[in-house]
Scaffold this active site. Structure first.
Site, PDB file in Angstrom:
ATOM      1  CD  GLN A  97      -2.559  -1.125   2.681  1.00  0.00           C
ATOM      2  OE1 GLN A  97      -3.569  -0.453   2.874  1.00  0.00           O
ATOM      3  NE2 GLN A  97      -2.018  -1.883   3.632  1.00  0.00           N
ATOM      4  CG  ASP A 100       7.952   3.894   1.072  1.00  0.00           C
ATOM      5  OD1 ASP A 100       7.572   3.799   2.266  1.00  0.00           O
ATOM      6  OD2 ASP A 100       8.243   2.892   0.387  1.00  0.00           O
ATOM      7  CG  HIS A 115      -2.685   2.585  -2.017  1.00  0.00           C
ATOM      8  ND1 HIS A 115      -2.624   2.440  -0.650  1.00  0.00           N
ATOM      9  CD2 HIS A 115      -3.794   1.913  -2.412  1.00  0.00           C
ATOM     10  CE1 HIS A 115      -3.663   1.717  -0.240  1.00  0.00           C
ATOM     11  NE2 HIS A 115      -4.385   1.381  -1.288  1.00  0.00           N
ATOM     12  CB  CYS A 123      -1.076  15.116 -17.157  1.00  0.00           C
ATOM     13  SG  CYS A 123      -2.372  16.270 -17.675  1.00  0.00           S
ATOM     14  N   GLY A 187       2.543  -4.324   9.016  1.00  0.00           N
ATOM     15  CA  GLY A 187       2.527  -2.866   9.098  1.00  0.00           C
ATOM     16  C   GLY A 187       1.314  -2.187   8.523  1.00  0.00           C
ATOM     17  CB  THR A 188      -1.539  -2.738   6.787  1.00  0.00           C
ATOM     18  OG1 THR A 188      -2.665  -1.963   6.329  1.00  0.00           O
ATOM     19  CG2 THR A 188      -1.954  -4.189   6.908  1.00  0.00           C
ATOM     20  CG  ASN A 213       0.178  -3.667  13.550  1.00  0.00           C
ATOM     21  OD1 ASN A 213       0.576  -2.854  14.396  1.00  0.00           O
ATOM     22  ND2 ASN A 213      -0.592  -3.304  12.519  1.00  0.00           N
ATOM     23  N   PRO A 214       2.801  -3.954  15.902  1.00  0.00           N
ATOM     24  CG  PRO A 214       4.208  -2.110  16.137  1.00  0.00           C
ATOM     25  CD  PRO A 214       3.338  -2.831  15.145  1.00  0.00           C
TER      26      PRO A 214
HETATM   27  C1  BV8 Z   1     -11.588   2.873  -4.113  1.00  0.00           C
HETATM   28  C2  BV8 Z   1      -1.964   6.842  -1.530  1.00  0.00           C
HETATM   29  C3  BV8 Z   1     -13.423   2.768  -5.610  1.00  0.00           C
HETATM   30  C4  BV8 Z   1      -2.034   8.302  -1.262  1.00  0.00           C
HETATM   31  C5  BV8 Z   1      -3.643   5.803  -0.094  1.00  0.00           C
HETATM   32  C6  BV8 Z   1     -14.936  -0.503   1.468  1.00  0.00           C
HETATM   33  C7  BV8 Z   1     -15.164  -0.319   2.813  1.00  0.00           C
HETATM   34  C8  BV8 Z   1     -14.878   0.916   3.416  1.00  0.00           C
HETATM   35  C9  BV8 Z   1     -14.356   1.980   2.645  1.00  0.00           C
HETATM   36  C10 BV8 Z   1     -14.142   1.779   1.320  1.00  0.00           C
HETATM   37  C11 BV8 Z   1     -14.427   0.547   0.725  1.00  0.00           C
HETATM   38  N1  BV8 Z   1     -14.106   0.640  -0.592  1.00  0.00           N
HETATM   39  C12 BV8 Z   1     -13.637   1.876  -0.856  1.00  0.00           C
HETATM   40  C13 BV8 Z   1     -13.656   2.601   0.284  1.00  0.00           C
HETATM   41  C14 BV8 Z   1     -13.240   4.013   0.413  1.00  0.00           C
HETATM   42  C15 BV8 Z   1     -11.748   4.152   0.672  1.00  0.00           C
HETATM   43  C16 BV8 Z   1     -11.382   3.584   2.023  1.00  0.00           C
HETATM   44  O1  BV8 Z   1     -10.877   2.477   2.124  1.00  0.00           O
HETATM   45  N2  BV8 Z   1     -11.603   4.370   3.045  1.00  0.00           N
HETATM   46  C17 BV8 Z   1     -11.263   3.930   4.391  1.00  0.00           C
HETATM   47  C18 BV8 Z   1     -10.320   4.942   5.025  1.00  0.00           C
HETATM   48  C19 BV8 Z   1     -12.532   3.772   5.198  1.00  0.00           C
HETATM   49  N3  BV8 Z   1     -10.963   3.492  -0.363  1.00  0.00           N
HETATM   50  C20 BV8 Z   1     -10.714   4.166  -1.492  1.00  0.00           C
HETATM   51  O2  BV8 Z   1     -11.113   5.284  -1.715  1.00  0.00           O
HETATM   52  C21 BV8 Z   1      -9.866   3.449  -2.539  1.00  0.00           C
HETATM   53  N4  BV8 Z   1     -10.508   3.593  -3.805  1.00  0.00           N
HETATM   54  O3  BV8 Z   1     -12.011   1.980  -3.456  1.00  0.00           O
HETATM   55  O4  BV8 Z   1     -12.151   3.300  -5.278  1.00  0.00           O
HETATM   56  C22 BV8 Z   1     -13.695   3.232  -6.980  1.00  0.00           C
HETATM   57  C23 BV8 Z   1     -13.953   2.279  -7.958  1.00  0.00           C
HETATM   58  C24 BV8 Z   1     -14.254   2.721  -9.249  1.00  0.00           C
HETATM   59  C25 BV8 Z   1     -14.240   4.091  -9.557  1.00  0.00           C
HETATM   60  C26 BV8 Z   1     -13.933   5.026  -8.575  1.00  0.00           C
HETATM   61  C27 BV8 Z   1     -13.656   4.602  -7.266  1.00  0.00           C
HETATM   62  C28 BV8 Z   1      -8.485   4.094  -2.654  1.00  0.00           C
HETATM   63  C29 BV8 Z   1      -7.705   3.893  -1.383  1.00  0.00           C
HETATM   64  C30 BV8 Z   1      -6.249   4.363  -1.581  1.00  0.00           C
HETATM   65  C31 BV8 Z   1      -6.001   5.649  -0.815  1.00  0.00           C
HETATM   66  N5  BV8 Z   1      -4.587   6.049  -0.967  1.00  0.00           N
HETATM   67  N6  BV8 Z   1      -2.366   6.124  -0.315  1.00  0.00           N
HETATM   68  C32 BV8 Z   1      -0.959   8.734  -0.312  1.00  0.00           C
HETATM   69  O5  BV8 Z   1      -0.264   7.888   0.288  1.00  0.00           O
HETATM   70  O6  BV8 Z   1      -0.808   9.968  -0.195  1.00  0.00           O
HETATM   71  S1  BV8 Z   1      -4.036   4.982   1.326  1.00  0.00           S
HETATM   72  C33 BV8 Z   1      -2.936   5.383   2.579  1.00  0.00           C
HETATM   73  O7  BV8 Z   1      -3.391   4.634   3.695  1.00  0.00           O
HETATM   74  C34 BV8 Z   1      -1.487   4.953   2.437  1.00  0.00           C
HETATM   75  O8  BV8 Z   1      -1.155   4.300   1.249  1.00  0.00           O
HETATM   76  C35 BV8 Z   1      -1.335   3.938   3.598  1.00  0.00           C
HETATM   77  O9  BV8 Z   1      -0.399   2.966   3.389  1.00  0.00           O
HETATM   78  C36 BV8 Z   1      -2.687   3.409   3.547  1.00  0.00           C
HETATM   79  C37 BV8 Z   1      -3.213   2.427   4.487  1.00  0.00           C
HETATM   80  O10 BV8 Z   1      -2.848   2.714   5.774  1.00  0.00           O
HETATM   81  P1  BV8 Z   1      -1.764   1.747   6.464  1.00  0.00           P
HETATM   82  O11 BV8 Z   1      -0.751   1.336   5.465  1.00  0.00           O
HETATM   83  O12 BV8 Z   1      -2.495   0.680   7.177  1.00  0.00           O
HETATM   84  O13 BV8 Z   1      -1.078   2.773   7.403  1.00  0.00           O
HETATM   85  P2  BV8 Z   1      -1.656   3.360   8.754  1.00  0.00           P
HETATM   86  O14 BV8 Z   1      -0.844   4.573   9.075  1.00  0.00           O
HETATM   87  O15 BV8 Z   1      -3.127   3.452   8.722  1.00  0.00           O
HETATM   88  O16 BV8 Z   1      -1.303   2.193   9.815  1.00  0.00           O
HETATM   89  C38 BV8 Z   1       0.052   1.865  10.042  1.00  0.00           C
HETATM   90  C39 BV8 Z   1       0.045   0.543  10.764  1.00  0.00           C
HETATM   91  O17 BV8 Z   1       1.389   0.152  10.999  1.00  0.00           O
HETATM   92  C40 BV8 Z   1      -0.635   0.609  12.134  1.00  0.00           C
HETATM   93  O18 BV8 Z   1      -1.446  -0.553  12.310  1.00  0.00           O
HETATM   94  C41 BV8 Z   1       0.552   0.550  13.122  1.00  0.00           C
HETATM   95  O19 BV8 Z   1       0.214  -0.138  14.321  1.00  0.00           O
HETATM   96  C42 BV8 Z   1       1.549  -0.247  12.330  1.00  0.00           C
HETATM   97  N7  BV8 Z   1       2.954   0.020  12.666  1.00  0.00           N
HETATM   98  C43 BV8 Z   1       3.511   1.166  13.169  1.00  0.00           C
HETATM   99  N8  BV8 Z   1       4.852   0.994  13.282  1.00  0.00           N
HETATM  100  C44 BV8 Z   1       5.134  -0.269  12.846  1.00  0.00           C
HETATM  101  C45 BV8 Z   1       3.933  -0.881  12.451  1.00  0.00           C
HETATM  102  N9  BV8 Z   1       3.875  -2.139  11.971  1.00  0.00           N
HETATM  103  C46 BV8 Z   1       5.041  -2.814  11.880  1.00  0.00           C
HETATM  104  N10 BV8 Z   1       6.249  -2.293  12.239  1.00  0.00           N
HETATM  105  C47 BV8 Z   1       6.317  -1.027  12.713  1.00  0.00           C
HETATM  106  N11 BV8 Z   1       7.514  -0.505  13.087  1.00  0.00           N
END
Ligand code: BV8
Length: 247
Positions: A97, A100, A115, A123, A187-188, A213-214
């Site tokens: 996901q 970087d 992603h 563009c 890490g998600t 995951n922590p």
């Molecule tokens: C789409 C790029 C349809 C941009 C990103 C179904 C159900 C609910 C909602 C939806 C659904 N279907 C669609 C949706 C809407 C939406 C969505 O999911 N919303 C959520 C928030 C409710 N999804 C979308 O909009 C997607 N598009 O479905 O389109 C469609 C179809 C046809 C036509 C039109 C539309 C698009 C989603 C993509 C969004 N873009 N990134 C950017 O980065 O700027 S997502 C963004 O969040 C990042 O990529 C990030 O990676 C990603 C996910 O988060 P995580 O990776 O989990 O990161 P997070 O910070 O949340 O958590 C970190 C984790 O790591 C934690 O658990 C932590 O404990 C852990 N951690 C911390 N340190 C460590 C660690 N783990 C291991 N080691 C460590 N040291």
């Protein structure tokens, strides 16, 4: 069956990584990314077509800030462990996901970037790639104009909330989830879809799931095994077990 034993018998592995895998490279996770001057903004708004349409300069500056963070970052032990596993297991698919590019820097190949990638710029109207030379020649404007369309602007080649993922990349990820014997999730938070559905899809197709995951979350609760801790700690452990057998 215990995880160690299962690893020794597994030949088809899929991996799903999230922002946590890059945390130990100094890149704040998606939810933590709002530090300092960015703290007053919601990443969900900045990472959206609406946010870019309303405030293209703000969104562009946010991505420039993240690009600088990424430029200073190096792959950590977790990224390197995944690259090493790929060398030992022919049937290995890495789905990320993250935007970087650190998996590729660590040596992983054929990475499925669900992603997109922050290093690429396109563009806003046509989606065509915009070269770095054009961007540096037009750096005075934030964002720079596009060379491909009169009304186009430069935007990062990432999938924003509300935007569709690349169909081919998504289908390859679904296929890998269906075909694997083991899905390693690291890490998600398991919140963003459709990425978050991949572990469930794998398990429903008969695979086992291990979550790293922590913190506990949806994924650790549904997983067959949960390794509490960081990906830089646990991924090398899994790699060592898989490589011990020198398949
Ligand atoms: C789409 C790029 C349809 C941009 C990103 C179904 C159900 C609910 C909602 C939806 C659904 N279907 C669609 C949706 C809407 C939406 C969505 O999911 N919303 C959520 C928030 C409710 N999804 C979308 O909009 C997607 N598009 O479905 O389109 C469609 C179809 C046809 C036509 C039109 C539309 C698009 C989603 C993509 C969004 N873009 N990134 C950017 O980065 O700027 S997502 C963004 O969040 C990042 O990529 C990030 O990676 C990603 C996910 O988060 P995580 O990776 O989990 O990161 P997070 O910070 O949340 O958590 C970190 C984790 O790591 C934690 O658990 C932590 O404990 C852990 N951690 C911390 N340190 C460590 C660690 N783990 C291991 N080691 C460590 N040291």
């Amino acid at each position: 069956m215990d995880l160690h034993r299962y690893l020794l018998e597994t030949t088809r592995i899929a991996v799903l990584t999230g922002a946590g895998v890059s945390a130990e490279s100094g890149i704040p996770t998606f939810r933590e990314a709002q530090t300092g001057l960015w703290s007053q903004y919601d990443p969900m708004t900045l990472a959206s077509p609406e946010g870019f349409a309303q405030q293209p300069d703000l969104v562009w500056r946010w991505y420039q800030w993240r690009r600088e963070l990424v430029a200073k970052a190096a792959p950590n032990a977790g990224h390197k462990a995944l690259a090493s596993i790929q060398q030992h297991l022919p049937e290995f698919t890495l789905i990320t996901q993250n935007v970087d590019g650190l998996h590729q820097q660590a040596g992983s190949s054929d990475v499925l970037e669900l992603h997109g990638n922050i290093h690429r710029t396109v563009c806003s109207r046509t989606g065509s790639a915009i070269e770095a030379s054009w961007l540096s020649a037009h750096a005075a404007a934030e964002p720079p104009p596009s060379p491909h369309h009169a009304d186009g602007l430069a935007r990062p080649d990432v999938v924003w909330f509300g935007e569709a993922l690349d169909e081919c990349t998504l289908q390859q990820s679904f296929d890998a989830a269906q075909d694997c014997e083991l899905m390693i999730v690291a890490g998600t938070a398991g919140v963003v879809h459709p990425a978050a559905s991949l572990p469930v899809m794998a398990q429903q197709a008969g695979a086992r799931v291990v979550d790293i995951n922590p913190e506990h979350n949806e994924i650790s609760r549904m997983a067959n095994w949960y390794l509490q801790g960081t990906s830089a700690r646990w991924l090398p452990v899994l790699a060592a077990t898989l490589e011990k057998e020198n398949r």
